[in-house]
Design an enzyme around this catalytic site. Structure first.
Site, PDB file in Angstrom:
ATOM      1  N   THR B 164     -34.706  65.693 -80.532  1.00 10.98           N
ATOM      2  CA  THR B 164     -34.661  64.221 -80.613  1.00 10.98           C
ATOM      3  C   THR B 164     -34.120  63.681 -79.288  1.00 10.98           C
ATOM      4  O   THR B 164     -34.878  63.553 -78.336  1.00 10.98           O
ATOM      5  CB  THR B 164     -33.809  63.725 -81.808  1.00 10.98           C
ATOM      6  OG1 THR B 164     -32.504  64.280 -81.707  1.00 10.98           O
ATOM      7  CG2 THR B 164     -34.441  64.130 -83.122  1.00 10.98           C
ATOM      8  N   LYS B 190     -31.476  72.388 -82.116  1.00  8.09           N
ATOM      9  CA  LYS B 190     -31.509  71.049 -81.529  1.00  8.09           C
ATOM     10  C   LYS B 190     -30.197  70.370 -81.879  1.00  8.09           C
ATOM     11  O   LYS B 190     -29.548  70.704 -82.883  1.00  8.09           O
ATOM     12  CB  LYS B 190     -32.716  70.248 -82.013  1.00  8.09           C
ATOM     13  CG  LYS B 190     -32.712  69.820 -83.454  1.00  8.09           C
ATOM     14  CD  LYS B 190     -31.917  68.597 -83.818  1.00  8.09           C
ATOM     15  CE  LYS B 190     -32.191  67.437 -82.903  1.00  8.09           C
ATOM     16  NZ  LYS B 190     -31.281  66.286 -83.318  1.00  8.09           N
ATOM     17  N   THR B 201     -23.869  71.431 -87.978  1.00  6.76           N
ATOM     18  CA  THR B 201     -23.827  70.154 -87.288  1.00  6.76           C
ATOM     19  C   THR B 201     -25.091  69.825 -86.519  1.00  6.76           C
ATOM     20  O   THR B 201     -25.060  68.966 -85.664  1.00  6.76           O
ATOM     21  CB  THR B 201     -22.645  70.143 -86.319  1.00  6.76           C
ATOM     22  OG1 THR B 201     -22.744  71.295 -85.507  1.00  6.76           O
ATOM     23  CG2 THR B 201     -21.348  70.156 -87.060  1.00  6.76           C
ATOM     24  N   ASN B 405     -25.817  55.409 -76.669  1.00 10.29           N
ATOM     25  CA  ASN B 405     -25.564  55.038 -78.058  1.00 10.29           C
ATOM     26  C   ASN B 405     -25.433  53.550 -78.308  1.00 10.29           C
ATOM     27  O   ASN B 405     -25.499  53.103 -79.453  1.00 10.29           O
ATOM     28  CB  ASN B 405     -24.334  55.779 -78.572  1.00 10.29           C
ATOM     29  CG  ASN B 405     -24.665  57.235 -78.766  1.00 10.29           C
ATOM     30  OD1 ASN B 405     -25.543  57.557 -79.553  1.00 10.29           O
ATOM     31  ND2 ASN B 405     -24.007  58.108 -78.018  1.00 10.29           N
ATOM     32  N   SER B 410     -30.690  55.623 -82.916  1.00 10.87           N
ATOM     33  CA  SER B 410     -30.989  57.037 -83.216  1.00 10.87           C
ATOM     34  C   SER B 410     -31.328  57.210 -84.683  1.00 10.87           C
ATOM     35  O   SER B 410     -30.991  56.378 -85.497  1.00 10.87           O
ATOM     36  CB  SER B 410     -29.799  57.912 -82.850  1.00 10.87           C
ATOM     37  OG  SER B 410     -28.703  57.611 -83.671  1.00 10.87           O
TER      38      SER B 410
END
Lengths: 410, 410
Positions: B164, B190, B201, B405, B410
């Site tokens: 991603t 990933k 995680t 961010n 996302s």
């Protein structure tokens, strides 16, 4: 480094009432900063009761340990000699080994000698860089001048003297009528980074001319702290130094022991000061209130609220004015407190965003985006599980936070 | 948004061994991204045992719940039909209500129909935006093509398809000799943001041609996860989706059940992949290893390590190449685990910074500053209390994290 005044700052420092039995003085001792005041002395008359809440850090500073020891040992007779508080900014006297204790002892002795208050009633605090020896001689050299310059009208200067990376001095006040007489409360605070809840998280000094028994004073302070200073967070980091003290001079002769109107007024002052600390959060451009309801318990509600308030992904989304409610879901999920995806609902302001495990049918991205453009943002989460509630406050996480903390040695 | 390749990335994707009994295919289904692959299918022969560790998030995604249910219900006979894993990027299918479960059911049915593997052995994962319905029809439309394009030589493409915000695909391998025969391990991962420990995680898939009994496979995976993926953190945030799976095809006919050399090789692969995730941490410019020793217990050591690794003030100091050990003291103090100011010591690399409650006499700021200029930084803390140890890994907190961010949904 001169930081611009926070865009969330109040318009001006409030006109605080004079508290009978209390006098202040400030001085520029050159502890670290140049061309500004960095020491303040508060002296209170005999009859003053004192309460305190302090950081729970395992590496807390020498002044914090000294204050805790003195308050733990205090008896009701202690107030006969009055009390004094000396605070310096620029150096936290934390992680300075035995030198730290020596500095505290030297300073308290000097204050005791100058003011006539016994050393066990002289409280100190230090805020600033960690791990460098406090040049306590520079402070001691100013104590006689501080003592002779004490004034009932100097609290605003004291609020300036205790600042570090703060971009504005913080003050708040309240008045409350008890038995037909008015008592006053005035408080000052500093703090903008290394602020997280679960302890006293900055330097805060609150004074009243009410007469309050020592145990009642401590009980009110601790209880209200849990709903105010322990419900704010800037960056989840907790200082080694921070201290919250409440002093009642009793000079009004009005007894407020256990008085609920007094407690309500005190809570108003503490909430106001705690919000001002968030509003001065390093790099903050948004003030965020997070209201949690329907949690399995009040404790769970606070855990969820703080998980959202401390999430870097939530805080950066707010900085970017992105109504990214998926990150709120993520933060609830990771908090460890009870949650059921299909029962929870999320609103931004009055805009219902998500319910029943998915985006609300009425939700439109532009409605959420409009809420996020505001300077004051409310995020409401209903867990749908029980009666637990909590409200916590935080700010956004911006480039300016990185700039301040990657470049400034605090 | 095309992000530059992380400066901490390895020079190239490793040449991974082919695992007998395992084939891959990737496709561009247009789930969200354009002009790139976003779906991968892995198909394993009968005899394959499967183990998994998943996020503990209370708001975890529909695919995660489905995988957990299937693994919980699995018996040793389950492996008779082989197994399949289908992963899409671009949409996490998290917080999508009952629609999410429908998507998982539709996809697994389609994979089962195409491959002949029973649906209870078809595992899925989704990664990307939260709260938007997964357009599963686009994925299902590609399944026949994926199935007919399966190849033993396509793992590198699979590593690309699951990315991603990753800036590089992640792979690792190991070989281990058991009873004179060689078995291989190959893994892909990933993950770059919303990465924190205490759960799986990110998405990680590890494969081996060794034969390992189901319970032994799960035991090894869970135990090693605690020392690898559960010891890394980028931003303390935990995904609703992330999954770690380990599949043993048994095609080598070499039994590695309970084999310590195999476990060691597996740990090597898991450690390598977990470090690659940190190296791709959003905005990372420094790779940081935090070694804790002398803690009261291993658990306490990990608590201290993660408190340091998650502290925004420590992470920004590292970004600013500031040897600000006071912030390390602060993080230790706030962690909640046992610490005694006067017993702890702190080193940056081999430079002793602080000991006995204060800066070390031998320490000079320029020594610490030189350590901070490195791209790989080691912070060592000895609590001086007991035998507890832990090592955790993180990266710095930079402007680029905020940029990614605050601007990217996302």
């Amino acid at each position: 480094m001169a930081l611009p005044r926070s865009p969330l700052a109040p318009a001006e420092f409030p006109q605080l009432p004079q508290i009978d039995g209390l006098r202040f003085a400030s001085a520029a001792a050159g502890v670290k900063y140049k061309d500004r005041t960095d020491v303040m002395l508060a002296v209170m008359d005999p009859g003053t009761t004192v309460a305190g809440v302090f950081t729970r850090s395992a590496t807390r500073s020498a002044p914090v340990r000294d204050c805790q020891d003195k308050l733990a040992a205090a008896t009701d007779a202690a107030s006969d000699t009055g009390a004094a508080i000396l605070v310096n900014s620029g150096n936290s006297n934390a992680f300075t080994g035995h030198h730290g204790q020596t500095s505290v002892a030297e300073i308290t002795s000097a204050v005791a000698a100058a003011t006539g208050i016994t050393a066990d009633r002289v409280f100190t605090a230090s805020t600033g860089v960690i791990g460098e020896p406090l040049p306590h001689d520079r402070i001691i050299a100013k104590i006689d001048a501080l003592n002779s310059g004490l004034s009932g009208d100097a609290i605003a200067d004291a609020a300036e003297a205790i600042m570090t990376t703060d971009t504005f001095p913080k003050g708040a006040k309240a008045e409350v009528e008890i038995d037909g007489k008015t008592v006053s409360i005035a408080g000052i605070a500093k703090g903008s980074g290394m602020v997280a809840p679960d302890m006293a998280t900055m330097l805060v000094y609150i004074f009243t001319d009410a007469k309050v028994a020592r145990s009642s004073l401590q009980e009110m302070l601790s209880e209200i702290c849990d709903r105010t200073f322990n419900c704010i967070t800037v960056d989840s980091d907790t200082s080694t130094s921070d201290s919250l003290m409440l002093c009642a001079t009793g000079a009004s002769a009005v007894d407020a022991t256990g008085n609920t109107a007094f407690a309500a007024a005190l809570e108003e002052v503490m909430l106001d000061l705690s919000h001002q600390v968030v509003r001065d959060g390093e790099g903050a451009t948004k003030f965020v209130e997070i209201q949690i309801s329907g949690a399995a318990s009040d404790t769970d509600a606070k855990v969820h609220g703080l998980a959202i308030a401390n999430s870097p992904l939530v805080k950066t989304a707010i900085a970017g004015e992105d109504p990214n409610w998926g990150r709120v879901v993520m933060a609830i999920g990771k908090s460890g407190a009870a949650a059921d995806r299909d029962l929870l609902s999320i609103s931004f302001g009055d805009v219902l965003v998500a319910e029943k495990g998915w985006v609300a049918p009425s939700y439109k991205e532009e409605l959420g985006a409009a809420e996020m453009k505001k300077q004051e943002i409310t995020i409401k989460v209903d867990l749908g599980l029980g009666d637990g509630t909590a409200t916590v406050w935080t700010c956004d996480l911006t480039h300016q936070y990185i700039t301040i903390n990657a470049d400034y040695r605090s």
